[in-house]
Design a protein around this motif. Structure first.
Motif, short mmCIF file in Angstrom:
data_model
loop_
_atom_site.label_atom_id
_atom_site.label_comp_id
_atom_site.label_asym_id
_atom_site.label_seq_id
_atom_site.Cartn_x
_atom_site.Cartn_y
_atom_site.Cartn_z
N THR A 1 60.24 58.56 14.51
CA THR A 1 59.88 58.55 13.08
C THR A 1 58.38 58.84 13.01
N ILE A 2 57.97 59.62 12.01
CA ILE A 2 56.54 59.87 11.86
C ILE A 2 56.00 58.95 10.78
N LEU A 3 55.12 58.05 11.17
CA LEU A 3 54.58 57.04 10.26
C LEU A 3 53.40 57.61 9.47
N PRO A 4 53.06 56.97 8.34
CA PRO A 4 51.89 57.41 7.58
C PRO A 4 50.67 57.46 8.49
N GLY A 5 49.79 58.40 8.24
CA GLY A 5 48.66 58.59 9.15
C GLY A 5 49.05 59.54 10.27
N ASN A 6 50.27 60.12 10.15
CA ASN A 6 50.75 61.08 11.14
C ASN A 6 50.83 60.50 12.56
N ILE A 7 51.45 59.32 12.64
CA ILE A 7 51.61 58.66 13.94
C ILE A 7 53.10 58.58 14.29
N PRO A 8 53.51 59.26 15.35
CA PRO A 8 54.92 59.15 15.72
C PRO A 8 55.21 57.83 16.42
N VAL A 9 56.38 57.30 16.15
CA VAL A 9 56.82 56.07 16.82
C VAL A 9 58.26 56.31 17.27
N ILE A 10 58.58 55.73 18.42
CA ILE A 10 59.96 55.84 18.91
C ILE A 10 60.55 54.44 18.95
N ILE A 11 61.78 54.31 18.48
CA ILE A 11 62.51 53.05 18.66
C ILE A 11 63.77 53.37 19.44
N TYR A 12 64.04 52.60 20.49
CA TYR A 12 65.15 52.91 21.38
C TYR A 12 65.79 51.63 21.88
N THR A 13 66.98 51.78 22.44
CA THR A 13 67.71 50.64 22.98
C THR A 13 67.36 50.44 24.44
N GLY A 14 67.10 49.20 24.80
CA GLY A 14 66.91 48.86 26.21
C GLY A 14 68.05 47.98 26.68
N GLY A 15 68.47 48.20 27.91
CA GLY A 15 69.35 47.23 28.56
C GLY A 15 68.39 46.21 29.16
N ASP A 16 68.40 44.97 28.63
CA ASP A 16 67.35 44.05 29.04
C ASP A 16 67.74 43.26 30.29
N ILE A 17 66.81 42.42 30.71
CA ILE A 17 66.92 41.68 31.96
C ILE A 17 68.12 40.73 31.96
N ASP A 18 68.58 40.32 30.74
CA ASP A 18 69.77 39.46 30.63
C ASP A 18 71.02 40.26 30.31
N ASP A 19 70.94 41.56 30.52
CA ASP A 19 72.07 42.45 30.27
C ASP A 19 72.50 42.45 28.80
N ARG A 20 71.51 42.35 27.93
CA ARG A 20 71.78 42.46 26.49
C ARG A 20 71.22 43.79 26.01
N GLN A 21 71.66 44.22 24.85
CA GLN A 21 71.08 45.44 24.26
C GLN A 21 70.07 45.03 23.20
N VAL A 22 68.84 45.47 23.40
CA VAL A 22 67.74 45.11 22.49
C VAL A 22 67.06 46.40 22.06
N GLN A 23 66.24 46.32 21.01
CA GLN A 23 65.53 47.52 20.56
C GLN A 23 64.04 47.36 20.83
N ASN A 24 63.46 48.41 21.38
CA ASN A 24 62.04 48.43 21.72
C ASN A 24 61.36 49.58 20.98
N VAL A 25 60.05 49.45 20.80
CA VAL A 25 59.30 50.58 20.25
C VAL A 25 58.25 51.04 21.26
N VAL A 26 57.89 52.30 21.18
CA VAL A 26 56.76 52.84 21.96
C VAL A 26 55.94 53.74 21.05
N LEU A 27 54.65 53.82 21.38
CA LEU A 27 53.71 54.65 20.62
C LEU A 27 52.99 55.58 21.59
N PRO A 28 52.55 56.75 21.09
CA PRO A 28 51.85 57.66 22.01
C PRO A 28 50.53 57.04 22.47
N LYS A 29 50.21 57.26 23.74
CA LYS A 29 48.97 56.72 24.27
C LYS A 29 47.78 57.49 23.71
N ASN A 30 47.97 58.82 23.59
CA ASN A 30 46.84 59.66 23.23
C ASN A 30 47.31 60.72 22.22
#
Ligand code: DQQ
Length: 538
Positions: free
Chosen positions: A86-115
């Motif tokens: 998704t492109i956020l205001p200020g022209n910043i892309p963000v990604i939200i994705y599913t992780g298989g977590d350490i307890d074997d659950r499905q959770v959602q995480n976000v990441v942002l560009p470093k640069n």
């Protein structure tokens, strides 16, 4: 090996090597198209999934960069699964994705560009807020909670996303709200749900304007008159509903829903799954990508060293009547066309096979129009066929004579015709209208044993009085045959592995096996150049 190279597609998207599945987080950002993908860095079957990453300026030629996401945090240690950008205001892309977590659950995480000044956005940072969503709450199943959509803005200015989930045994697109994309609250009802199916994977939610090829950006308020589309992946297909997004209820309301989910409309009636769309702000269109898996065996995939391609990026829009989506390969693919050949005024009588020569028949783009000389022989349409068009295609294959049709293309055929893939139409008379059955029949696609060789198919309505020509466009790309019937009303991508492709020239024909003569007012075909798809340098 030679086999691996012969089946490798020349212009459909693939990773440099190894397994890929779902398209993830497609976006256009500052002049660059990004394709992220479910990727196994260690082999050519599903496993160890991270996000591969490629970039492009034209959706045709791609450069592979380093993986965007690795499974290296408690929230995704078992895998970085499907998600969206998704492109956020200020022209910043963000990604939200599913992780298989350490307890074997499905959770959602976000990441942002470093640069943000890196044009390729190679590095992504996992903020401390992760996971931003956990499968907690009444009725949740912690291993059925995944594949967040791209965000959209509600009338209250808050972001919304939907996530595929099983809740109290229902399949749902569960709804969340957020101001900052990091802190989310669950809305007390889903965007939409149904008790008829398995969990909905990879939901995709977007707005379209009837008859308007232009796409809509979900990051800004949606204009009046727009319809919304909810696409969900289940039963190995991408199915969709067209309806309205009721802003008061904050819920999606389909215009119609068939109880029998086999009747739900499909993005593609062939080998295509986990499709995801995005708004292309460069050209003001909505583009959809889908994953076409191999249909050979795991052993073949290991031997090939790669598995999985994407259907061509397609522009997607809503038909004038608001009843179905139309799709067409992005026009950029036409830059690969070489040495056009052109035939006009052909006539195909019962049993005719017209060879299309003068192009590279293993890598081609074919556009052919068919015109009926009479509609008297149209056989009656039986609505009960709608639940299983593949059965219709199997039983009424290209070699079975009909009233009107089958007529179409024979592709990737060996000289002795022991191998061939048939893409064809049959025309039936329904009450007020005509119904067209379109098939992509793989039954004779290869003499190799152990392949999955169905006859894919679907029906679409056709007003033969108004529209004279039934058009077919087929992209042939070695092991991929991707067809668009009726101007994009029905799409079928198939994967085929003819032995003839390895050691001889394959043939291409137009044919008619129906008792009614069909005219071909126009037939154009091109060789397709090999695109630079994630080719390793050096
Ligand atoms: N593929 C991903 C899941 C998704 C599934 C895992 C659909 O997130 O539900 O590779 O193909």
């Amino acid at each position: 090996s030679i086999v691996s190279r012969k089946y490798r597609t020349a212009y459909h998207f693939q990773a440099p090597k190894n397994w890929i599945n779902d398209p993830n987080g497609p976006m256009y950002y500052n002049g660059i198209y990004h394709s992220f993908y479910q990727y196994n860095p260690n082999g050519s079957i599903w496993g160890d999934i991270i996000w591969g990453h490629s970039v492009s300026t034209d959706l045709v030629n791609w450069i592979a960069v380093e993986p965007a996401l690795e499974k290296d945090s408690p929230g995704d240690i078992l895998g970085c699964w499907t998600g969206s950008a998704t492109i956020l205001p200020g022209n910043i892309p963000v990604i939200i994705y599913t992780g298989g977590d350490i307890d074997d659950r499905q959770v959602q995480n976000v990441v942002l560009p470093k640069n943000l000044s890196d044009p390729y956005l190679r590095e992504w940072i996992k903020p401390g807020n992760n996971p931003v969503l956990q499968p907690v709450g009444p009725g949740f199943n912690e291993s059925q909670f995944r594949d967040p959509t791209t965000g959209w803005i509600g009338p209250d200015g808050l972001w919304r996303i939907a996530i595929g989930a099983e809740v109290n045994g229902y399949s749902a697109a569960v709804l969340y709200k957020s101001e900052d994309f990091l802190n989310w609250t669950r809305v007390d009802h889903p965007l939409y749900s149904s008790n008829t199916t398995n969990m909905w994977e990879c939901p995709d939610f977007f707005a379209v304007l009837p008859g308007n090829k232009g796409g809509l950006d979900l990051s800004v308020p949606i204009p009046n008159g727009a319809k919304h589309v909810l696409k969900v992946s289940l039963d190995s297909r991408d199915k969709y509903f067209i309806g309205v997004y009721d802003l008061k209820r904050d819920a999606f309301e389909p215009d119609t829903v068939e109880d029998d989910r086999r009747l739900w409309l499909k993005i593609d009636y062939g080998n295509c799954y986990a499709a995801k769309s995005f708004f292309d702000s460069k050209n003001g269109r909505r583009i959809i990508w889908g994953w076409a898996n191999e249909s050979d065996s795991d052993a073949d995939d290991i031997a090939k060293g790669w598995a999985g391609i994407y259907a061509m990026a397609r522009t997607i829009w809503l038909d004038n009547d608001g009843k179905q989506l139309l799709q067409w390969p992005v026009e950029e693919v036409e830059t690969l066309r070489r040495n056009e050949i052109n035939h006009q005024g052909l006539e195909l009588n019962k049993g005719d096979l017209f060879e299309i020569e003068g192009i590279d028949t293993a890598q081609a783009d074919v556009e052919i129009d068919f015109e009926l000389t009479s509609i008297d022989d149209a056989e009656p349409f039986d609505p009960s066929w709608l639940v299983d068009p593949e059965k219709q295609c199997r039983e009424a294959g290209a070699s079975v004579h009909g009233g009107i049709g089958p007529f179409g293309l024979v592709v990737l055929a060996s000289g002795d015709m022991k191998e061939h893939t048939d893409v064809h139409f049959r025309v039936y008379k329904s009450e007020q209208k005509y119904m067209i059955l379109m098939c992509s029949d793989l039954g004779r696609s290869s003499v190799r044993p152990g392949l999955y060789t169905p006859a894919y198919g679907g029906f679409f309505e056709f007003d033969l009085e108004k529209e004279k020509k039934i058009s077919l466009r087929t992209l042939i790309d070695r092991s991929a045959v991707e067809s668009f019937g009726g101007g994009g009303r029905l799409c079928i991508i198939a994967r085929v592995y003819p032995v003839a492709l390895v050691d001889e020239r394959v043939h291409l024909y137009a044919f008619n096996n129906g008792s009614t003569t069909v005219r071909v007012p126009q037939l154009k075909a091109w060789s397709m150049a090999t695109a630079q798809v994630n080719v390793k340098k050096g």
